[in-house]
Design a protein around this motif. Structure first.
Motif, PDB file in Angstrom:
ATOM      1  N   ARG A   2       0.708  -1.039  -0.089  1.00 29.96           N
ATOM      2  CA  ARG A   2      -0.104  -0.101  -0.023  1.00 29.96           C
ATOM      3  C   ARG A   2       0.812   1.201   0.007  1.00 29.96           C
ATOM      4  N   VAL A   3       1.173   1.926  -1.222  1.00 30.05           N
ATOM      5  CA  VAL A   3       2.043   2.913  -1.252  1.00 30.05           C
ATOM      6  C   VAL A   3       1.247   4.180  -1.562  1.00 30.05           C
ATOM      7  N   LEU A   4       1.440   5.283  -0.686  1.00 28.20           N
ATOM      8  CA  LEU A   4       0.621   6.261  -0.949  1.00 28.20           C
ATOM      9  C   LEU A   4       1.650   7.306  -1.683  1.00 28.20           C
ATOM     10  N   VAL A   5       1.063   8.029  -2.852  1.00 25.08           N
ATOM     11  CA  VAL A   5       2.078   8.691  -3.735  1.00 25.08           C
ATOM     12  C   VAL A   5       2.883   9.763  -2.996  1.00 25.08           C
ATOM     13  N   HIS A   6       2.014  10.683  -2.288  1.00 22.27           N
ATOM     14  CA  HIS A   6       2.762  11.732  -1.512  1.00 22.27           C
ATOM     15  C   HIS A   6       3.678  11.150  -0.461  1.00 22.27           C
ATOM     16  N   GLU A   7       3.335  10.017   0.219  1.00 22.91           N
ATOM     17  CA  GLU A   7       4.765   9.674   1.008  1.00 22.91           C
ATOM     18  C   GLU A   7       5.792   8.936   0.127  1.00 22.91           C
ATOM     19  N   TYR A   8       5.509   8.508  -1.089  1.00 21.76           N
ATOM     20  CA  TYR A   8       6.368   8.140  -1.961  1.00 21.76           C
ATOM     21  C   TYR A   8       7.423   9.230  -2.390  1.00 21.76           C
TER      22      TYR A   8
ATOM     23  N   GLU B 209      -4.666  -7.153   4.503  1.00 20.85           N
ATOM     24  CA  GLU B 209      -4.742  -5.986   3.423  1.00 20.85           C
ATOM     25  C   GLU B 209      -5.545  -6.758   2.256  1.00 20.85           C
TER      26      GLU B 209
ATOM     27  N   SER C 176      -7.799   8.083  -4.080  1.00 16.78           N
ATOM     28  CA  SER C 176      -7.000   7.580  -2.749  1.00 16.78           C
ATOM     29  C   SER C 176      -5.659   7.514  -2.543  1.00 16.78           C
ATOM     30  N   PHE C 177      -5.019   8.513  -3.300  1.00 10.06           N
ATOM     31  CA  PHE C 177      -3.743   8.804  -3.218  1.00 10.06           C
ATOM     32  C   PHE C 177      -2.856   7.511  -3.332  1.00 10.06           C
ATOM     33  N   SER C 178      -3.277   6.508  -4.271  1.00  6.05           N
ATOM     34  CA  SER C 178      -2.508   5.492  -4.299  1.00  6.05           C
ATOM     35  C   SER C 178      -1.192   5.858  -5.655  1.00  6.05           C
ATOM     36  N   LEU C 179      -0.068   5.276  -5.118  1.00  7.80           N
ATOM     37  CA  LEU C 179       1.017   5.543  -6.182  1.00  7.80           C
ATOM     38  C   LEU C 179       0.517   4.633  -7.629  1.00  7.80           C
ATOM     39  N   SER C 180       0.168   3.544  -7.358  1.00  7.23           N
ATOM     40  CA  SER C 180      -0.274   2.928  -8.392  1.00  7.23           C
ATOM     41  C   SER C 180      -1.222   3.586  -9.401  1.00  7.23           C
TER      42      SER C 180
ATOM     43  N   TYR D  22      -1.505   6.614  -9.759  1.00  9.05           N
ATOM     44  CA  TYR D  22      -0.561   7.653 -10.862  1.00  9.05           C
ATOM     45  C   TYR D  22       0.173   7.002 -11.741  1.00  9.05           C
TER      46      TYR D  22
END
Lengths: 198, 215, 171
Positions: free
Chosen positions: A155-161, B209, C143-147, C149
Motif C-alpha cells: 500500500r504505497v501512498l503517492v505523496h509518501e513516496y 490487506e 485515494s492517493f495510491s501510487l499505483s 498515478y
C-alpha cells in the motif's frame, strides 16, 4: 465515521444495493458527460476533444479534496479505505496495454458498459472483447502468475513516496490539472477554430 | 454577441480556477490527522479472538537459531526478572513503561516483527492489546510465554508414540534447539550429533490487506 | 461538430459530480468505483459452473472463488448500476438508438473489428493492471495510491504514443 460499511455503521447486507446505486450514479454521469461516444473519448488523443481529460481529472481531484476534508472533520478514516497496492511491473505492462486498447477500441470497460446500455453496437463488441482478453489472462494465469505478482510494494501512498505532505501533493496535482485545462483550450482552438469551448 | 458570451464564460472559468486553487491551498495546511492512533473496538475484538497474533515457541526458536534479522523479542516483565533470564536478543520494555516515548520508535514501525513475551501470556497480551489499540503494526505474542518456552524448547519431552513422524520431527527440532539454547543436557545425551533441524522456511503471517483491485 | 448537436453536460460539472460519486463510494464502503471486476467475476462464475474441478485448482479462478459466490460482489453490482444509469441518462437525452459510431472513412464492420480487438487488449491489460481506468486509475488517484498515478500516466502516455498509428480509424 466512514467508511460506513467497513466500520459496521451500515449492515454489510446493504453493500450490494449501495453498489448498485453508486453504479447508477456513475453510469448516469458518464453518459451525461458524453462518454458513451467512442469518437468523443479518443478525441483526446487527436487533440479535438478534451472532455475525457476534463471529466477525469476534475473527478479525481474533487474526490481527493473531499477525502482530505472528510478525514480532517473526522467523517472518514483514510487509513481504512482501499488503496490500490502497487505492483510496479505488471502495472506498467497492463497500463500500456490499456492505453493501446483504448486507442484501438475507443472505450474503456466502464464507458463501454454505459455506451452499450444506450445501444452502441461497437460498445457491445468492445465488451465482448474485454471478456476474451480477461479469459486469455485467466486461462494463461499459470504462465503469468510470477510476473503478475512481481514488483509488489504493498500500500504505497503517492505523496509518501514523493516525500511531501498530502496537501502539498494535492495542490501540485490541481495546479497541473488546471494548467492542462487552460492549455487544452488553446489546442482545441487551434484544431477547431469555430467550435471553441472551455 | 457571441464574443460577449465567450468572454462571460471565460470570466466564470477564471473564477472557478481561482476558487479551486484557493480550496486546495487550504489543504496544504490541514494537518495530517493521526488516525493511526485509532482502531475500532470491534476490530480489536475480532483480532483478539483471532489466533494470528501468536507465534509458537518452535517458530521463535527457529527464528533465533536462523538469526532472522526481522525478529525483535520484547520482554515485558520487570527489569529484575529480565536480568535473571531473558531470550537471546530480547529487549526489555516493562509493561508499565510501554507508552514511554523512548520506545515509540521500536514499537511503531513496519520492518521488524515485534514479539512480546512474559512468563505466561497475560502481560504480553496486555502489551499487545495496548500496542494494537495504537494501531502499530507487526505486533505478536509468544504463545504460552516463557513457561511454554521451558517446557517445549529447553526441556522438551519425547513424544509418547514414536510412530507419529510429525511429533518426532518436532521433538528432534526441540532437542537441537535445546542444545542451542544451553538447555538441560540430559535431554540430548542419547544422540548428541543431532543438529537443529531446519524446518520449513519462516512462516509469514498473513497481512489482512485486501488483495483485489478496485476495478 | 457532432458535439454541438447533442447537449452533453458541461465536462467540469460532470467531473464534479463524478468526484462526488467517488467520494460517496469511499465514504460508504471504503472502496472506489470499478468496472473490469465484473467481467472477471462473470467469467469465473461461468467457468466454475462448467468445470468446477478445474477452477478449484487453478490459481486465478480459485482466488475469486475463495469468498463464496464470485458474483455476490460490490463490483458486479456496480456494473449493473452503470448499465442502468447509462440507459436512464440516454433516455433523458434522447440518445437511445442502436448504432455504430465510426469515422466516415471506415466501414461499420472494420469499426466493429477494431472495437473487439481493442476490447480484448484492454481486457488483458486490465487483468495485468489489477483494474481499469475507473478502478485502477480514477479511484486510485483519489485515494492517493501510487499505483493509480503510474496507471493513469502510462495509459494516457501510451495512448498518445500510439494514436498516430490509428489516426485513420478515427478522423
Amino acid at each position: 465515521m466512514g467508511p460506513l460499511i467497513k466500520l459496521g455503521a451500515i449492515d454489510a447486507g446493504w453493500e450490494l444495493l449501495i453498489a448498485l446505486l453508486i453504479g447508477i450514479a456513475f453510469g448516469f454521469v458518464l453518459e451525461q458527460a458524453g462518454f458513451s461516444s467512442s469518437r468523443k473519448l479518443v478525441g483526446l488523443f487527436y487533440g479535438y476533444d478534451f472532455v475525457v481529460l476534463k471529466v477525469f481529472f476534475t473527478g479525481a481531484i474533487v474526490a481527493a479534496i473531499g477525502l482530505v476534508f472528510f478525514n480532517y472533520f473526522g467523517w472518514i478514516n483514510l487509513d481504512r479505505i482501499f488503496v490500490n497496492p502497487t505492483y510496479l511491473w505488471p502495472t506498467l505492462v497492463g497500463s500500456a496495454l490499456m492505453g493501446l486498447g483504448f486507442v484501438v477500441g475507443g472505450f474503456c470497460p466502464g464507458t463501454s458498459a454505459c455506451a452499450a446500455a444506450i445501444g452502441k453496437i461497437d460498445a457491445m463488441v468492445f465488451l465482448g472483447g474485454i471478456f476474451i482478453g480477461i479469459m486469455i489472462f485467466a486461462f494463461g494465469y499459470p504462465l503469468f502468475e510470477e510476473f503478475y505478482k512481481s514488483g509488489a510494494q504493498g500500500r504505497v501512498l503517492v505523496h509518501e513516496y514523493l516525500g511531501i505532505s498530502r496537501g502539498l501533493f494535492l495542490f501540485i496535482l490541481t495546479t497541473v490539472a488546471l494548467g492542462i485545462f487552460w492549455l487544452s483550450v488553446g489546442v482545441q482552438r487551434k484544431n477547431h477554430h469555430k467550435n471553441l469551448k472551455y | 454577441m457571441e464574443e460577449k458570451i465567450i468572454k462571460q464564460r471565460k470570466k466564470r472559468y477564471v473564477f472557478l480556477t481561482v476558487l479551486l486553487l484557493a480550496i486546495v491551498f487550504i489543504t496544504i495546511f490541514i494537518p495530517e490527522k493521526q488516525n493511526r492512533e485509532q482502531i475500532e473496538p470491534e476490530e480489536l475484538l475480532a483480532e483478539l479472538k483471532d489466533e494470528t497474533r501468536f507465534f509458537t515457541t518452535d517458530e521463535i526458536a527457529e527464528k533465533i537459531i536462523m538469526e532472522d534479522p526481522s525478529l525483535q523479542l520484547i520482554d515485558v516483565r520487570s527489569p529484575e526478572e529480565f536480568e535473571q533470564y531473558g531470550l537471546p536478543g530480547a529487549i526489555n520494555i516493562p509493561i508499565e513503561n510501554i507508552l514511554d516515548t523512548e520506545w515509540t520508535e521500536s514499537l511503531n514501525q513496519d520492518i521488524k516483527t515485534n514479539v512480546f513475551y512474559s512468563n505466561g501470556t497475560i502481560y504480553s497480551s496486555q502489551a499487545w492489546l495496548i500496542i494494537r489499540r495504537l494501531n502499530y503494526k507487526n505486533s505478536y505474542v509468544l504463545k504460552g510465554g516463557l513457561n511454554e518456552w521451558f517446557s517445549t524448547i529447553i526441556m522438551p519431552k519425547a513424544p509418547s508414540s514414536v510412530e507419529d513422524d510429525h511429533a518426532m520431527d518436532v521433538y528432534q527440532f526441540r532437542k537441537g534447539a535445546s542444545l542451542f539454547f544451553g538447555g538441560a543436557k540430559g535431554a540430548v545425551s542419547d544422540d548428541t550429533n543431532e543438529t537443529p533441524k531446519q524446518v520449513a522456511p519462516v512462516k509469514k503471517k498473513a497481512n489482512h490487506e485486501e488483495e483485489e483491485g478496485g476495478c | 461538430m457532432e458535439t454541438t448537436k447533442k447537449k452533453y453536460m458541461n465536462p467540469y460539472l460532470a467531473g464534479f459530480l463524478l468526484g462526488l460519486v467517488i467520494l460517496a463510494s469511499f465514504f460508504l464502503s471504503g472502496q472506489g468505483l470499478g468496472a473490469s471486476g465484473a467481467p472477471k467475476r462473470l467469467i469465473v462464475a461461468a467457468v466454475h459452473a462448467i468445470a468446477p474441478a478445474f477452477t478449484e485448482n487453478q490459481g486465478f479462478f480459485a482466488h475469486y472463488l475463495a469468498n463464496g459466490n464470485p458474483l455476490n460482489n460490490w463490483l458486479v453490482f456496480m456494473v449493473l448500476g452503470i448499465v442502468v444509469g447509462g440507459f436512464f441518462s440516454g433516455a433523458i437525452g434522447g440518445r437511445l438508438k442502436l448504432k455504430i459510431d465510426h469515422s466516415p472513412k471506415i466501414t461499420s464492420s472494420s469499426r466493429l473489428w477494431m472495437a473487439g480487438i481493442g476490447g480484448a487488449i484492454f481486457g488483458l491489460g486490465s487483468a495485468f493492471g489489477r483494474g481499469c481506468t475507473s478502478g485502477a486509475a480514477l479511484s486510485a488517484m483519489s485515494s492517493f495510491s501510487l499505483s493509480g498515478y503510474i496507471t493513469v500516466i502510462v495509459i494516457f502516455g501510451t495512448g498518445f504514443l500510439v494514436a498516430g498509428l490509428f489516426k485513420k480509424f478515427w478522423i
